[in-house]
Design a protein around this motif. Structure first.
Motif, PDB file in Angstrom:
ATOM      1  N   ALA A  35      49.548  63.419  81.494  1.00 50.58           N
ATOM      2  CA  ALA A  35      48.829  64.355  80.560  1.00 50.58           C
ATOM      3  C   ALA A  35      47.683  65.204  80.953  1.00 50.58           C
ATOM      4  N   GLN A  36      46.799  64.382  81.723  1.00 51.75           N
ATOM      5  CA  GLN A  36      45.395  64.847  82.083  1.00 51.75           C
ATOM      6  C   GLN A  36      45.805  66.040  83.037  1.00 51.75           C
ATOM      7  N   ASP A  37      46.656  65.897  83.973  1.00 50.72           N
ATOM      8  CA  ASP A  37      46.868  66.863  84.945  1.00 50.72           C
ATOM      9  C   ASP A  37      47.565  68.003  84.347  1.00 50.72           C
ATOM     10  N   ALA A  38      48.445  67.891  83.381  1.00 49.43           N
ATOM     11  CA  ALA A  38      48.920  69.047  82.457  1.00 49.43           C
ATOM     12  C   ALA A  38      47.731  69.858  81.905  1.00 49.43           C
ATOM     13  N   VAL A  39      46.691  69.203  81.279  1.00 45.80           N
ATOM     14  CA  VAL A  39      45.714  69.598  80.710  1.00 45.80           C
ATOM     15  C   VAL A  39      44.970  70.620  81.680  1.00 45.80           C
ATOM     16  N   ASP A  40      44.509  70.113  82.846  1.00 47.71           N
ATOM     17  CA  ASP A  40      44.027  70.763  83.927  1.00 47.71           C
ATOM     18  C   ASP A  40      44.657  72.028  84.569  1.00 47.71           C
ATOM     19  N   GLU A  41      45.984  71.857  84.457  1.00 50.30           N
ATOM     20  CA  GLU A  41      46.758  72.860  84.881  1.00 50.30           C
ATOM     21  C   GLU A  41      46.638  74.246  83.720  1.00 50.30           C
ATOM     22  N   VAL A  42      46.988  73.711  82.473  1.00 49.05           N
ATOM     23  CA  VAL A  42      46.640  74.760  81.579  1.00 49.05           C
ATOM     24  C   VAL A  42      45.416  75.528  81.790  1.00 49.05           C
ATOM     25  N   ARG A  43      44.204  74.396  81.828  1.00 49.27           N
ATOM     26  CA  ARG A  43      43.066  75.262  81.819  1.00 49.27           C
ATOM     27  C   ARG A  43      42.896  76.136  82.968  1.00 49.27           C
ATOM     28  N   ARG A  44      43.425  75.895  83.990  1.00 50.40           N
ATOM     29  CA  ARG A  44      43.443  76.630  85.348  1.00 50.40           C
ATOM     30  C   ARG A  44      44.036  77.903  85.095  1.00 50.40           C
ATOM     31  N   ALA A  45      45.218  77.994  84.430  1.00 48.08           N
ATOM     32  CA  ALA A  45      45.800  79.084  84.154  1.00 48.08           C
ATOM     33  C   ALA A  45      45.145  79.984  83.185  1.00 48.08           C
ATOM     34  N   GLU A  46      44.389  79.467  82.119  1.00 46.61           N
ATOM     35  CA  GLU A  46      43.612  79.910  81.111  1.00 46.61           C
ATOM     36  C   GLU A  46      42.575  80.803  81.807  1.00 46.61           C
ATOM     37  N   VAL A  47      41.860  79.822  82.748  1.00 44.74           N
ATOM     38  CA  VAL A  47      40.732  80.725  83.494  1.00 44.74           C
ATOM     39  C   VAL A  47      41.125  81.703  84.181  1.00 44.74           C
ATOM     40  N   ARG A  48      42.076  81.822  85.004  1.00 51.59           N
ATOM     41  CA  ARG A  48      42.686  82.860  85.726  1.00 51.59           C
ATOM     42  C   ARG A  48      43.067  84.175  84.781  1.00 51.59           C
ATOM     43  N   ALA A  49      43.559  83.580  83.662  1.00 49.85           N
ATOM     44  CA  ALA A  49      44.002  84.811  82.691  1.00 49.85           C
ATOM     45  C   ALA A  49      42.669  85.508  82.163  1.00 49.85           C
ATOM     46  N   LEU A  50      41.684  84.788  81.859  1.00 49.44           N
ATOM     47  CA  LEU A  50      40.478  85.182  81.379  1.00 49.44           C
ATOM     48  C   LEU A  50      39.675  86.147  82.511  1.00 49.44           C
ATOM     49  N   GLU A  51      39.727  85.544  83.767  1.00 47.73           N
ATOM     50  CA  GLU A  51      39.134  86.374  84.784  1.00 47.73           C
ATOM     51  C   GLU A  51      39.721  87.759  84.988  1.00 47.73           C
ATOM     52  N   ASP A  52      41.158  87.720  84.897  1.00 49.59           N
ATOM     53  CA  ASP A  52      41.758  89.074  84.881  1.00 49.59           C
ATOM     54  C   ASP A  52      41.387  90.038  83.792  1.00 49.59           C
ATOM     55  N   ALA A  53      41.190  89.516  82.778  1.00 50.43           N
ATOM     56  CA  ALA A  53      40.657  90.340  81.653  1.00 50.43           C
ATOM     57  C   ALA A  53      39.265  90.571  81.687  1.00 50.43           C
ATOM     58  N   GLY A  54      38.617  89.911  82.651  1.00 48.55           N
ATOM     59  CA  GLY A  54      37.088  90.335  82.726  1.00 48.55           C
ATOM     60  C   GLY A  54      36.097  89.362  81.955  1.00 48.55           C
ATOM     61  N   GLU A  55      36.753  88.121  81.445  1.00 50.71           N
ATOM     62  CA  GLU A  55      35.927  87.524  80.618  1.00 50.71           C
ATOM     63  C   GLU A  55      35.574  86.228  81.666  1.00 50.71           C
ATOM     64  N   ARG A  56      34.511  85.982  81.838  1.00 46.40           N
ATOM     65  CA  ARG A  56      34.439  84.951  83.060  1.00 46.40           C
ATOM     66  C   ARG A  56      33.975  83.470  82.611  1.00 46.40           C
ATOM     67  N   GLU A  57      33.008  83.676  81.592  1.00 45.80           N
ATOM     68  CA  GLU A  57      32.049  82.389  81.327  1.00 45.80           C
ATOM     69  C   GLU A  57      32.582  81.440  80.269  1.00 45.80           C
TER      70      GLU A  57
END
Ligand SMILES: [Zn+2]
Length: 411
Positions: free
Chosen positions: A240-262
């Protein structure tokens, strides 16, 4: 009293004569020799008559009153009918060791108590030498019969050398000791353990705790089919912890693509920690995720509720809650959790067995933690053999004492 007589009484080596004691530029130099004229082969221990040649060799011994002590002897090479040309056996040291048994025993005792750096500094030897000495000491002192009477075993893989190499470790849940370890992490590695155990002792194994890796499951279910498989709670939570991490990374990438980094910076630990361990700052970050990022917060809730379920005590409740959790995860629209849910569904019997057998207690986690600390300290070890001997030194229930020589006048 003559110095040689005093030194023979102080050294107390069996079958050893002291020829002379003098100073050299390094400290005290003691000339010794075995009392038997006919040498013994260091390979097989038998008496051999044919001497090939001889060469002066030194052994470092424990300091006397703070001054380094060196033993010197002209070591013979012998021609053994079984072993060929090998060095002779001496009563005060292992073949090929540059230190006496007493010196090595003292290093091993210290290494059980203190860090390798402290031991190296105290004994004035190289850091690497500590590892070599422990390896030799353990081959001499390793407890026999560690594999006797095993009923509940735990199997785990350890990575070392920055996760490039692996060692498989078997622990006895009954005595809380490491009983077996070998380089590698596949089914064949664990197969060697069952070979060493033999069919009679293997038939007495009742439960085996392990992670959800296919290799170990295969070896356990073919070699000890009667044993109940129990999956390590730690590893189930890791899914479950690894799955959370994976979701977080995907969300970070999505935000970066949308230009919201922080927004998701430094949220990793807030998401992975237990809620009662969160710092004020981490709790604020988590509250922000709850407000701004529904997908990631759903992942967090899935992870925490799985940990809650595994902490429960009633078997039926755990099974029921796990099934509810699986269907929630499958509907969550979070790919990593769908994958985790499928794994949990596949191994649900072994997960419920965590609660049923009660093999999931803090003591086991304590032992695993201790092994992991040793492994982390052992990044510099140059071989699996060094690491394994260190694990046996500290986790196999071996009791060592500091070297002590009583006065010959002690009644
Ligand atoms: Zn021999």
């Amino acid at each position: 009293m003559r110095a040689t007589t005093i030194f023979r009484s102080v050294l107390q080596f069996p079958h050893t004569r002291v020829w002379s004691v003098e100073f050299d530029p390094f400290g005290l130099l003691v000339q010794v020799a075995p009392t038997t004229k006919v040498p013994r082969c260091s390979g097989c221990g038998c008496r051999v008559h044919a001497v090939h040649d001889s060469r002066a060799r030194n052994w470092r011994h424990l300091d006397a009153c703070g001054m380094p002590v060196t033993l010197r002897y002209s070591l013979r090479r012998v021609r053994c009918p079984r072993c060929g040309v090998v060095i002779e056996m001496v009563p005060w040291a292992e073949p090929k060791a540059g230190f006496t048994h007493d010196f090595e025993d003292h290093v091993a005792y210290l290494a059980q108590q203190a860090s390798q750096t402290t031991v190296a500094a105290t004994m004035r030897i190289a850091w690497r030498t500590v590892g070599d000495i422990i390896q030799r000491t353990m081959s001499r002192r390793r407890k026999p019969n560690l594999l006797h009477g095993l009923e509940h075993i735990g199997i785990d893989e350890l990575s070392y050398r920055r996760h490039h190499e692996y060692v498989t470790v078997v622990v006895d849940h009954g005595s809380q000791r490491v009983v077996w370890a070998h380089e590698g992490k596949n089914a064949a590695t664990l197969g060697r353990f069952f070979d060493d155990l033999g069919p009679e002792r293997a038939a007495r194994i009742k439960t085996a705790t392990l992670d959800m890796s296919g290799a170990y499951i295969e070896a356990v279910s073919t070699r000890v089919p009667q044993a109940t498989l129990v999956f390590d709670r730690f590893h189930v939570q890791r899914l479950a912890q690894d799955a959370v991490d994976e979701v977080r990374r995907a969300e970070v990438r999505a935000l970066e693509d949308a230009g919201e980094r922080e927004t998701l910076k430094k949220t990793r630990w807030a998401l992975l920690k237990n809620p009662w361990n969160l710092s004020a700052m981490e709790a604020r970050r988590l509250a922000m995720i709850q407000k701004d990022n529904r997908r990631l917060y759903r992942a967090y809730l899935l992870k925490s509720s799985l940990c809650d379920i595994l902490g429960r005590r009633q078997v039926n409740v755990v099974r029921e809650k796990l099934e509810q959790w699986i269907s929630w995860a499958l509907r969550s629209r979070l790919k990593p959790f769908k994958k985790a849910a499928k794994t949990i569904r596949k191994y649900i019997d072994g997960i419920v067995a965590i609660v049923a057998t009660g093999l999931n207690n803090g003591r086991t986690e304590g032992l695993n933690g201790k092994i992991r600390v040793i492994t982390r300290r052992a990044y510099g070890f140059h071989s699996a053999a060094s690491l394994i001997s260190f694990i046996f030194l500290c986790c196999s229930g071996l009791v060592l004492n500091p070297v002590f020589k009583p006065s010959p006048l002690l009644p």
